[in-house]
Design an enzyme around this catalytic site. Structure first.
Site, PDB file in Angstrom:
ATOM      1  N   CYS A   1     -32.936  52.802  38.627  1.00  0.00           N
ATOM      2  CA  CYS A   1     -33.829  53.939  38.848  1.00  0.00           C
ATOM      3  C   CYS A   1     -35.159  53.329  39.271  1.00  0.00           C
ATOM      4  CB  CYS A   1     -33.983  54.776  37.583  1.00  0.00           C
ATOM      5  SG  CYS A   1     -35.197  56.114  37.749  1.00  0.00           S
TER       6      CYS A   1
ATOM      7  N   GLN B   1     -48.129  59.253  27.248  1.00  0.00           N
ATOM      8  CA  GLN B   1     -48.148  59.383  28.698  1.00  0.00           C
ATOM      9  C   GLN B   1     -47.194  58.372  29.334  1.00  0.00           C
ATOM     10  OE1 GLN B   1     -49.543  61.676  30.598  1.00  0.00           O
ATOM     11  NE2 GLN B   1     -50.345  62.734  28.797  1.00  0.00           N
TER      12      GLN B   1
ATOM     13  N   TYR C   1     -52.486  70.107  19.700  1.00  0.00           N
ATOM     14  CA  TYR C   1     -51.302  69.422  20.222  1.00  0.00           C
ATOM     15  C   TYR C   1     -51.646  67.933  20.323  1.00  0.00           C
ATOM     16  CZ  TYR C   1     -50.796  74.233  22.014  1.00  0.00           C
ATOM     17  OH  TYR C   1     -50.761  75.605  22.168  1.00  0.00           O
TER      18      TYR C   1
ATOM     19  N   CYS D   1     -49.797  69.579  32.186  1.00  0.00           N
ATOM     20  CA  CYS D   1     -48.802  68.931  33.035  1.00  0.00           C
ATOM     21  C   CYS D   1     -48.121  69.925  33.960  1.00  0.00           C
ATOM     22  CB  CYS D   1     -47.768  68.186  32.194  1.00  0.00           C
ATOM     23  SG  CYS D   1     -46.876  69.243  31.025  1.00  0.00           S
TER      24      CYS D   1
END
Length: 413
Positions: free
Chosen positions: A160, A240, A269, A368
């Protein structure tokens, strides 16, 4: 109408980019959401999904008139009918950022009624080998890979190219009998954590391989470095994904928040405490930082990460309107600054309304998903707030995702 056009092949001229990694075209009066295309191109598409009378979905399988922004895909698994993990492998990196900026602008115009314009900022490191945390699906034979777009199938992979090499080496090229998926994360010092998940998404086992166990730290945690501090997080827990994203986002948050000594900050959060912990030195020993997080493991990590900051505390609980109202009532005064980094669905109308009435001088919103951000910003706007600053970062190259940071202030300020 169900599946009416599925398999149909026809030519379209591609229109503007849309949220979600596709562009908009039209055929016989219907909208066609086209993947693997670019605005202005003339392409042949094959319809892959037709479940709505007003639109269908299709893949561009032949490019008749290519855009100057089109490039050869660096990943052999990318393309129509293949791995769905990347949306923009066929697009030059600078054009990817331009498209993402166009999406943010369109979402704010459509969902918040606001005219915004911005440049999506590039992060260091290039468009490949940036993903330090990933989830790979596992097929019934135990072979790992990723799923095609909107499919439950598994495309078996041996590489990947957007994922960092240690994560690739830890998961791909081997079998995972009995697993439904494998989470993998590589931390700042080269530690690799893999977590096997069953087919319901429940963790089965975790394996940690690190070059140095380190002194005084939990064996199941990963080391992260951001904003001049060391952080511990759950091995494959939230952090992240792009190695440069944490610093970039904290820099944006700190710049917008502009905290002063003695102020009170609410970090919602909060995860492992990245934003609250980074702002705590600015409020000083007379200030207060309250980090709110639901996940018990993240709360434990945050408590350890902030243990040297007496002005910082961690509260475990869900961020919903009722709980947030109770929290605000328990504080000795209104927060000066609220920082929130909600999941992709956003904070939602009720939480946004509570925050707009919190008495804060500023809300710094990390998002996001630009659509969720724009919907929540609309709630603030209805309550008399305005967008005083907006930045966006290309924290997910080759995909349609973009990370935004917005500064919201009461309009009277």
């Amino acid at each position: 109408m169900a599946d009416g056009w599925v398999g149909e092949r026809f030519e379209v001229t591609v229109g503007p980019v849309a949220h979600g990694g596709h562009c908009v075209a039209r055929h016989e009066g219907r909208v066609v959401f086209v993947r693997h295309a670019l605005p202005g191109e003339r392409v042949v598409v094959v319809v892959t999904e037709d479940r709505h009378p007003g639109y269908c979905r299709a893949d561009a399988v032949e490019v008749l008139d290519p855009s100057p922004d089109r490039v050869e895909r660096p990943c052999p698994y990318s393309g129509p009918g293949k791995c769905g993990g990347c949306d923009w492998q066929h697009v030059a990196p600078e054009a990817q950022r331009r498209l993402k900026g166009d999406v943010v602008t369109e979402q704010f115009a459509r969902l918040a009624g606001m005219d915004v314009s911005l440049d999506v900022e590039e992060l260091p490191g290039g468009p490949l080998r940036w993903r330090s945390r990933a989830r790979f699906a596992v097929d019934r034979s135990g072979r790992p890979g990723l799923r095609p777009h909107r499919s439950r199938d598994v495309v078996v992979l041996d590489d990947c190219p957007i994922t960092v090499q240690p994560a690739v080496d830890a998961v791909l090229g081997r079998t995972w009998d009995g697993a439904g998926a494998v989470d993998v994360a590589v931390d700042s010092v080269g530690g690799v954590t893999t977590t096997r998940l069953d087919r319901r998404g429940h963790a089965q086992s975790t394996r940690v391989v690190r070059p140095d166990a380190g002194a005084g730290r939990d064996d199941q945690r990963a080391e992260r470095r951001a904003w001049h501090r060391d952080w511990q997080v759950e091995g494959t827990g939230f952090w992240q994904v792009h190695p440069a994203a944490a610093d970039a986002l904290v820099g944006a948050v700190a710049g917008f928040a502009a905290v002063s000594a003695g102020e009170r900050v609410l970090d919602l959060y909060a995860g492992a405490g990245l934003f609250g912990g980074s702002l705590a030195p600015g409020v000083g020993p007379e200030g207060q930082v309250v980090c709110v997080e639901y996940d018990a493991g993240a709360c434990a990590a945050a408590a350890d990460n902030l243990s040297d900051l007496p002005q910082a505390e961690v509260w475990q609980g869900a961020v919903d309107a009722e709980g947030l109202g109770e929290l605000l009532a328990e504080l000795p005064g209104a927060p000066d600054v609220v920082v929130l980094d909600p999941p992709r669905a956003g904070a939602g109308r009720e939480v946004s309304a509570v925050l707009a009435d919190s008495g804060a001088r500023a809300v710094v919103y990390v998002a996001c998903d630009p659509a969720s951000l724009a919907r929540d910003v609309a709630v603030f706007a209805d309550a008399g707030w305005t967008v005083a600053g907006l930045r966006a970062f290309d924290a997910f190259p080759m995909t349609a995702h973009v990370e935004c940071v917005a500064l919201l202030v009461p309009a009277a300020r």
